[in-house]
Design an enzyme around this catalytic site. Structure first.
Site, PDB file in Angstrom:
ATOM      1  N   ASN A 172      48.368  -5.558 -10.759  1.00 51.06           N
ATOM      2  CA  ASN A 172      47.432  -6.603 -10.316  1.00 51.06           C
ATOM      3  C   ASN A 172      46.598  -7.201 -11.445  1.00 51.06           C
ATOM      4  O   ASN A 172      46.233  -8.367 -11.393  1.00 51.06           O
ATOM      5  CB  ASN A 172      46.561  -6.116  -9.150  1.00 51.06           C
ATOM      6  CG  ASN A 172      45.746  -4.898  -9.464  1.00 51.06           C
ATOM      7  OD1 ASN A 172      45.970  -4.226 -10.460  1.00 51.06           O
ATOM      8  ND2 ASN A 172      44.788  -4.594  -8.611  1.00 51.06           N
ATOM      9  N   GLU A 271      41.879   5.955 -11.717  1.00 49.25           N
ATOM     10  CA  GLU A 271      41.272   4.764 -11.104  1.00 49.25           C
ATOM     11  C   GLU A 271      42.161   4.394  -9.925  1.00 49.25           C
ATOM     12  O   GLU A 271      43.231   3.835 -10.101  1.00 49.25           O
ATOM     13  CB  GLU A 271      41.210   3.612 -12.119  1.00 49.25           C
ATOM     14  CG  GLU A 271      40.285   3.871 -13.289  1.00 49.25           C
ATOM     15  CD  GLU A 271      38.813   3.897 -12.887  1.00 49.25           C
ATOM     16  OE1 GLU A 271      38.478   3.501 -11.758  1.00 49.25           O
ATOM     17  OE2 GLU A 271      38.006   4.345 -13.713  1.00 49.25           O
ATOM     18  N   CYS A 305      41.459  -3.764  -6.484  1.00 40.61           N
ATOM     19  CA  CYS A 305      40.910  -2.532  -5.907  1.00 40.61           C
ATOM     20  C   CYS A 305      39.456  -2.743  -5.504  1.00 40.61           C
ATOM     21  O   CYS A 305      38.926  -2.033  -4.660  1.00 40.61           O
ATOM     22  CB  CYS A 305      41.004  -1.409  -6.923  1.00 40.61           C
ATOM     23  SG  CYS A 305      40.259  -1.852  -8.500  1.00 40.61           S
ATOM     24  N   GLU A 479      35.850   4.041 -16.667  1.00 40.42           N
ATOM     25  CA  GLU A 479      36.420   3.233 -17.749  1.00 40.42           C
ATOM     26  C   GLU A 479      35.399   2.168 -18.120  1.00 40.42           C
ATOM     27  O   GLU A 479      34.738   1.591 -17.251  1.00 40.42           O
ATOM     28  CB  GLU A 479      37.729   2.588 -17.298  1.00 40.42           C
ATOM     29  CG  GLU A 479      38.824   3.627 -17.075  1.00 40.42           C
ATOM     30  CD  GLU A 479      40.198   3.024 -16.864  1.00 40.42           C
ATOM     31  OE1 GLU A 479      40.307   2.048 -16.115  1.00 40.42           O
ATOM     32  OE2 GLU A 479      41.160   3.551 -17.454  1.00 40.42           O
TER      33      GLU A 479
HETATM   34  P1  NAP Z   1      51.128   2.247  -7.558  1.00 42.81           P
HETATM   35  O1  NAP Z   1      52.302   2.042  -6.695  1.00 42.81           O
HETATM   36  O2  NAP Z   1      50.370   3.497  -7.437  1.00 42.81           O
HETATM   37  O3  NAP Z   1      51.657   2.033  -9.050  1.00 42.81           O
HETATM   38  C1  NAP Z   1      50.798   2.076 -10.152  1.00 42.81           C
HETATM   39  C2  NAP Z   1      51.581   2.477 -11.378  1.00 42.81           C
HETATM   40  O4  NAP Z   1      52.087   3.802 -11.184  1.00 42.81           O
HETATM   41  C3  NAP Z   1      52.792   1.612 -11.666  1.00 42.81           C
HETATM   42  O5  NAP Z   1      52.961   1.496 -13.052  1.00 42.81           O
HETATM   43  C4  NAP Z   1      53.923   2.414 -11.059  1.00 42.81           C
HETATM   44  O6  NAP Z   1      55.177   2.155 -11.618  1.00 42.81           O
HETATM   45  C5  NAP Z   1      53.487   3.806 -11.410  1.00 42.81           C
HETATM   46  N1  NAP Z   1      54.104   4.847 -10.589  1.00 42.81           N
HETATM   47  C6  NAP Z   1      54.534   4.753  -9.315  1.00 42.81           C
HETATM   48  N2  NAP Z   1      55.046   5.948  -8.920  1.00 42.81           N
HETATM   49  C7  NAP Z   1      54.914   6.799  -9.974  1.00 42.81           C
HETATM   50  C8  NAP Z   1      55.249   8.160 -10.193  1.00 42.81           C
HETATM   51  N3  NAP Z   1      55.805   8.913  -9.244  1.00 42.81           N
HETATM   52  N4  NAP Z   1      54.986   8.697 -11.399  1.00 42.81           N
HETATM   53  C9  NAP Z   1      54.426   7.979 -12.368  1.00 42.81           C
HETATM   54  N5  NAP Z   1      54.081   6.665 -12.224  1.00 42.81           N
HETATM   55  C10 NAP Z   1      54.315   6.089 -11.031  1.00 42.81           C
HETATM   56  O7  NAP Z   1      50.054   1.090  -7.370  1.00 42.81           O
HETATM   57  P2  NAP Z   1      50.279  -0.469  -7.413  1.00 42.81           P
HETATM   58  O8  NAP Z   1      50.801  -0.898  -6.102  1.00 42.81           O
HETATM   59  O9  NAP Z   1      51.041  -0.873  -8.629  1.00 42.81           O
HETATM   60  O10 NAP Z   1      48.786  -0.965  -7.657  1.00 42.81           O
HETATM   61  C11 NAP Z   1      47.908  -1.186  -6.636  1.00 42.81           C
HETATM   62  C12 NAP Z   1      46.964  -0.008  -6.475  1.00 42.81           C
HETATM   63  O11 NAP Z   1      46.214   0.173  -7.675  1.00 42.81           O
HETATM   64  C13 NAP Z   1      45.952  -0.237  -5.395  1.00 42.81           C
HETATM   65  O12 NAP Z   1      45.780   0.919  -4.628  1.00 42.81           O
HETATM   66  C14 NAP Z   1      44.679  -0.559  -6.171  1.00 42.81           C
HETATM   67  O13 NAP Z   1      43.496  -0.304  -5.465  1.00 42.81           O
HETATM   68  C15 NAP Z   1      44.842   0.301  -7.361  1.00 42.81           C
HETATM   69  N6  NAP Z   1      44.003  -0.189  -8.470  1.00 42.81           N
HETATM   70  C16 NAP Z   1      42.908   0.540  -8.793  1.00 42.81           C
HETATM   71  C17 NAP Z   1      42.084   0.104  -9.799  1.00 42.81           C
HETATM   72  C18 NAP Z   1      40.865   0.898 -10.176  1.00 42.81           C
HETATM   73  O14 NAP Z   1      40.356   0.679 -11.266  1.00 42.81           O
HETATM   74  N7  NAP Z   1      40.369   1.789  -9.346  1.00 42.81           N
HETATM   75  C19 NAP Z   1      42.373  -1.071 -10.498  1.00 42.81           C
HETATM   76  C20 NAP Z   1      43.503  -1.793 -10.127  1.00 42.81           C
HETATM   77  C21 NAP Z   1      44.323  -1.318  -9.105  1.00 42.81           C
HETATM   78  P3  NAP Z   1      56.222   1.191 -10.858  1.00 42.81           P
HETATM   79  O15 NAP Z   1      55.653  -0.144 -10.897  1.00 42.81           O
HETATM   80  O16 NAP Z   1      57.448   1.279 -11.650  1.00 42.81           O
HETATM   81  O17 NAP Z   1      56.361   1.729  -9.465  1.00 42.81           O
END
Ligand code: NAP
Length: 498
Positions: A172, A271, A305, A479
């Protein structure tokens, strides 16, 4: 695409689009070299405005991941010896290069992620600011010197780099979530392997080129792109050769990774997801509250998020607030992020759009009314119109789950206690927004609300100079701010006999 304010998607690439797509690397950065994946495997990167493939990038195998970690481990000792001034200067050069390339980087980001170019430019500024902030923090890594209570020894308390780090980022904010980790890692003297999300690897690869160009030594930052995140990253985490994992993504994946980190007791920064309440009291300035709601809801098309996920409005002002918010939302121009004047781009992929559609259908079934939007248009691209729902009941799925789209659900409340209980009734605790002109109430609510960050009469809290992070299942660690670098430093106590 059916909304009247939407411009049409076009598969004809402008010269600028072709240039940025041709320029960006499609290979991985390992040990200072651009390398293909084992077996030359690649995967497609799509433009969410029309579904077209815009690039094919290296699809790492576990062995490629291992090579990247080996490079980070090999570079760690020498990089830890660099002076704070050298690391400061590297980060400032990278800051300058990001700003100098802002237009091209923003266009590239829009092509892979969908956000309007103007917003993408804002992200480049935000992303670069992490490098500038941590350049300065590199110069301020401080320890302590203390006399032992018995006077027979001196305590020297010093800080050292944690060691090689694994950094995993979401789609995102394709660049800023990377610089928010790479910045403090470099400032602290840590090497890293970074894995961007599979939807948006190009911004990170472009950043990799900038880091090489400004002189980041080989192996200090390594970039691995892949579709098999689990199979590539798990062995690296479990090896214990990296000493830290910094992850930004969903709570679901964060929990899996915490378990993996437990095996070799890695330091972690998490995060994770959010479910931000946005509370409008009866004494709030409604103009400010609507502006704040637009920022908190519509930044990044709601794919943040920090997005306002539940909007609680005092029953005496909910009708007026709802009318003003829906009128403002209905005027937003939806279209490809590259089109002039677009304010709302497509969502990142079909799965993301389907989830938003399902959550809206569920809320409608349970009694919510649509003030504007509410139907996904036909046609190419993953567009969803700005939507306002009112009367959203507490049992609607969107009250519990991250919407991650341009949908604002309104719910009335009558008392301060009631709204705080509702706001806190979630496993998440990233950010909350409170709008009121009563100072005592503002501070009272800010203290009682369970979140790592609170926006008082403001709809945006993100700032590289402030500590960003959540409590409860929204994460661990912070962070940015003055504490952000501590996540990449170990405290060492040296007892000196006298
Ligand atoms: P996600 O599905 O958890 O993926 C995040 C990252 O983790 C991607 O690079 C993904 O790779 C990787 N990943 C997925 N499965 C993994 C595994 N088993 N082992 C290691 N890495 C793995 O989340 P998203 O859909 O990309 O992002 C949205 C989420 O991020 C939301 O929940 C949002 O709230 C959160 N977010 C939080 C913050 C914060 O600062 N708190 C900031 C931004 C976003 P792939 O793309 O290859 O699956």
């Amino acid at each position: 695409m059916t909304t009247s304010s939407q411009t049409s998607g076009s598969s004809t690439r402008s010269e600028a689009e072709q240039r940025v797509l041709q320029r960006v690397e499609s290979r991985m950065l390992i040990g200072g070299e651009w390398v293909s994946a084992e077996g030359n495997a690649t995967f497609d990167v799509d433009d969410p405005a029309n579904g077209e493939v815009i690039a094919q990038v290296a699809d790492a195998t576990p062995a490629d991941g291992r090579r990247a970690l080996d490079a980070a481990v090999a570079a760690q000792a020498d990089f830890a010896k660099t002076t704070p001034q050298e690391r400061h200067d590297l980060l400032m050069k990278a800051y300058d290069a990001l700003i100098a390339n802002q237009d091209d980087l923003a266009l590239l980001m829009t092509l892979e992620m969908g956000k309007p170019v103007a917003e993408a430019k804002g992200e480049i500024t935000y992303a670069a600011a992490f490098f500038r902030h941590f350049a300065h923090e590199a110069l301020r890594i401080a320890g302590e010197f203390q006399t032992a209570p018995a006077g027979n020894a001196r305590f020297m308390i010093t800080k050292q780099p944690v060691g090689p780090c694994l950094l995993i980022t979401p789609w995102n904010f394709p660049l800023a979530m990377g610089t928010r980790k790479i910045g403090p890692a470099l400032a602290a003297g840590c090497t890293s392997v970074i894995k961007p999300a599979h939807q948006t690897p190009l911004s990170m690869l472009a950043l990799g080129q900038i880091l090489v160009d400004v002189g980041v030594p080989p192996g200090v930052v390594n970039i691995v792109t892949c579709t098999g995140a689990g199979e590539v990253m798990e062995p690296l985490i479990r090896s214990g050769d990296a000493r830290k994992l910094s992850f930004t993504g969903s709570t679901k994946i964060g929990k899996v990774l915490l378990e993996q980190c437990a095996e070799k007791v890695l330091r972690t920064s998490m995060e994770l997801g959010g479910n931000a309440p946005f509370i409008v009291f009866e004494d709030a300035d409604l103009d400010e509250a609507v502006t704040g709601a637009m920022q908190a809801k519509m930044r990044n098309m709601g794919e943040a998020c920090t997005a306002a996920n539940r909007i609680y409005v005092h029953e005496s002002v909910i009708e007026e607030f709802g009318q003003r918010l829906s009128a403002t939302m209905a005027e937003l121009k939806v279209g490809p992020g590259t089109a002039e004047g677009t304010q709302v781009g497509p969502l990142v992929d079909q799965a993301g759009r389907q989830k938003v559609s399902d959550l809206v259908a569920d809320a409608k079934d349970k009694g919510a009314s649509v003030l504007t939007g509410g139907e996904a248009p036909d046609g190419p691209g993953y567009f969803y119109p700005p939507t306002v729902l009112t009367g959203v009941p507490e049992d609607a799925r969107m009250v519990r789950e991250e919407i991650f789209g341009p949908v604002a659900p309104l719910t009335p409340f009558t008392s301060e206690d009631e709204v705080i209980a509702a706001a806190n009734s979630t496993e998440f605790g990233l950010v909350s927004y409170v709008f009121t002109n009563d100072l005592r109430r503002a501070l009272r609510v800010a203290e009682r609300i369970e979140s790592g960050m609170v926006g008082l009469n403001q709809g945006v809290v993100s700032n590289p100079a402030a500590p960003f992070g959540g409590i409860k299942e929204s994460g661990l660690g912070r962070e940015g701010g003055s504490v952000g670098i501590d996540e990449f430093l170990e405290v060492k106590y040296i007892g000196v006999a006298m």
